[in-house]
Design a protein around this motif. Structure first.
Motif, PDB file in Angstrom:
ATOM      1  N   ARG A   1      -3.717   4.771   3.224  1.00 20.54           N
ATOM      2  CA  ARG A   1      -2.874   3.805   3.833  1.00 20.54           C
ATOM      3  C   ARG A   1      -3.597   2.408   4.133  1.00 20.54           C
ATOM      4  N   THR A   2      -3.006   1.585   3.781  1.00 18.96           N
ATOM      5  CA  THR A   2      -3.694   0.064   3.948  1.00 18.96           C
ATOM      6  C   THR A   2      -3.328  -0.567   5.297  1.00 18.96           C
TER       7      THR A   2
ATOM      8  N   ARG B   1      -2.609  -3.332   8.062  1.00 22.42           N
ATOM      9  CA  ARG B   1      -1.797  -4.414   8.096  1.00 22.42           C
ATOM     10  C   ARG B   1      -2.263  -5.749   8.529  1.00 22.42           C
TER      11      ARG B   1
ATOM     12  N   ARG C   1      -6.799  -5.329  -5.172  1.00 19.74           N
ATOM     13  CA  ARG C   1      -6.127  -4.078  -5.224  1.00 19.74           C
ATOM     14  C   ARG C   1      -7.116  -2.768  -5.190  1.00 19.74           C
TER      15      ARG C   1
ATOM     16  N   GLY D   1      -7.954  -1.789  -1.749  1.00 17.28           N
ATOM     17  CA  GLY D   1      -7.017  -1.307  -0.624  1.00 17.28           C
ATOM     18  C   GLY D   1      -5.665  -2.156  -0.305  1.00 17.28           C
TER      19      GLY D   1
ATOM     20  N   SER E   1      -2.365  -3.907  -0.380  1.00 16.91           N
ATOM     21  CA  SER E   1      -1.167  -3.445  -0.890  1.00 16.91           C
ATOM     22  C   SER E   1      -0.374  -4.602  -1.961  1.00 16.91           C
ATOM     23  N   ARG E   2       0.758  -4.136  -2.385  1.00 15.84           N
ATOM     24  CA  ARG E   2       1.133  -5.157  -3.389  1.00 15.84           C
ATOM     25  C   ARG E   2       1.946  -6.329  -2.504  1.00 15.84           C
TER      26      ARG E   2
ATOM     27  N   GLN F   1       0.606  -7.353   0.629  1.00 12.75           N
ATOM     28  CA  GLN F   1      -0.443  -8.266   0.983  1.00 12.75           C
ATOM     29  C   GLN F   1      -0.716  -9.130  -0.266  1.00 12.75           C
TER      30      GLN F   1
ATOM     31  N   THR G   1      -1.526  -4.074 -11.538  1.00 13.59           N
ATOM     32  CA  THR G   1      -2.517  -3.026 -11.289  1.00 13.59           C
ATOM     33  C   THR G   1      -3.756  -3.252 -11.316  1.00 13.59           C
TER      34      THR G   1
END
Length: 395
Positions: A3-4, A6, A307, A310, A312-313, A315, A387
């Motif tokens: 989990r990244t 927020r 990436r 950690g 996310s796309r 972010q 990626t």
């Protein structure tokens, strides 16, 4: 599943501004592109608006809101406008000024040695003191009639009348002979473009015309200025107001052709503003989009590292979108200031009033933000699709 964390809006803003702070020169050059686009929008709306304001001011000075009322000519017996007609017209709501002249039916001569029947094609008119303001007339030399001089044998010459009578200046008190009385010239008017009859006239004070020229007090021509949007409505009620008993014997001129030209000018400039502003914004948007795409390509290692750590796309997408919006906003602010300065300088150089439509300023700032959003969508999505291995492979 990992989990990244927020990012808060402040965190997102800080991350988005990181690229601008670490690449200040590039950020400045990139912001310059959008600044030029927004400045162009301000300039292409502000300069024509200032030019339009100057043009409309000149057209207004020609008498776009002025009407003339005269009695129907060649009637037997002649139609006389009531002496109180000026006061009655002044009570019309949209009327801002009203004045009058009257033909005294006398001849003017430069010398008593010239032919008594030769009036040089000039007309001797009784004039009210408020005539210049009602017809936008300007005294070229000397002065206009005053409360002190209107009762004495003094005159003001129209520009053509002065030339025909050989009077170039009021110094020395030149005189002209009207009927059997010598009148001293106290002023000469500049040319009145829309009233050639005034240029060919010799203007005498209303009381002096009564005392020295047997003037009967009935005006010949009424000059009426009205609130411009109401000119047509005022024209419709003038005959009944001037001569309630014989309104059909009063002729009122139609609004000046300059009024139609003024309204056409307003419409033409409005269409021009929209077209030029749209082109300027398009150019600015293309510049920002191009800058952001190149930024994504050059910062692949950074994207890959974030990436891998950690991010996310979403972010990554938010980072580049925020950077795009911030870049465009900075450029928009700078462009707005630059456009305002350029417009003010150009207008001042040409002696125009400085006019920058508020809508252009607001649209410039709002447009910069919108351009940043639109231009940043594709680069941010492209960055988010990378990626970690794909991005780091470019190092």
């Amino acid at each position: 599943m990992r989990r990244t964390g927020r990012l808060t809006p402040l965190d997102l803003l800080e991350v988005g501004l990181l690229g601008l702070r670490t690449r200040k020169t590039r950020a400045a050059l990139s912001a310059l592109g959008i600044a030029i686009g927004i400045a162009t929008m301000i300039v292409v709306t502000g300069i024509p608006a200032s030019s339009q304001a100057a043009l409309l001011r000149e057209l207004t000075a020609l008498g776009t809101n002025t009407l003339q009322a005269v009695a129907t000519p060649d009637q037997n017996p002649p139609v006389l406008l009531p002496e109180e007609s000026v006061g009655m017209v002044a009570r019309i709501g949209p009327v801002t000024r009203v004045s009058a002249v009257a033909n005294t039916h006398t001849l003017v001569r430069r010398s008593d040695r010239t032919d008594p029947q030769d009036g040089s094609g000039l007309t001797v008119l009784a004039a009210r003191l408020d005539l210049p303001s009602a017809i936008n007339a300007r005294v070229r030399t000397g002065q206009w009639l005053s409360a002190a001089t209107e009762r004495f044998p003094t005159v003001v010459l129209g520009s053509v009348a002065a030339a025909r009578l050989g009077v170039d200046d009021t110094r020395g008190g030149p005189q002209v002979l009207i009927a059997r009385t010598w009148f001293t010239v106290v002023g000469i008017l500049a040319t009145t473009p829309l009233l050639p009859d005034i240029d060919r006239s010799v203007l005498v004070g209303w009381p002096a015309a009564t005392d020295f020229l047997q003037f009967d007090g009935h005006p010949t021509v009424l000059y009426v200025q009205a609130f411009e949007p109401s000119v047509e409505a005022v024209r419709a009620v003038l005959p009944e107001t001037i001569h309630p008993e014989q309104p059909g014997q009063v002729q009122v001129s139609r609004p000046s052709d300059a009024l139609a030209a003024k309204r056409a000018t307003e419409n033409t400039f409005s269409a021009l503003f929209l077209g030029l502003a749209a082109v300027a914004l398009l150019v600015g948007g293309i510049g920002v989009a191009n800058t952001m795409v190149i930024s994504v390509l050059e910062r692949r290692p950074e994207i890959g590292l974030r990436r891998a750590l950690g991010a996310s796309r979403g972010q990554i997408r938010g980072q580049f979108l925020t950077e795009s919006v911030a870049l465009s906003t900075l450029g928009g602010v700078a462009g707005t200031v630059l456009g305002l300065v350029a417009t003010a300088g150009y207008a001042a150089y040409h002696g125009w009033p400085v006019v920058v439509p508020l809508s252009s300023t607001v649209a410039g700032l709002a447009g910069a933000v919108l351009v940043g959003v639109v231009a940043g969508v594709y680069p941010s999505m492209r960055a988010a699709r990378l990626t970690p291995t794909e991005a780091l492979a470019t190092t």
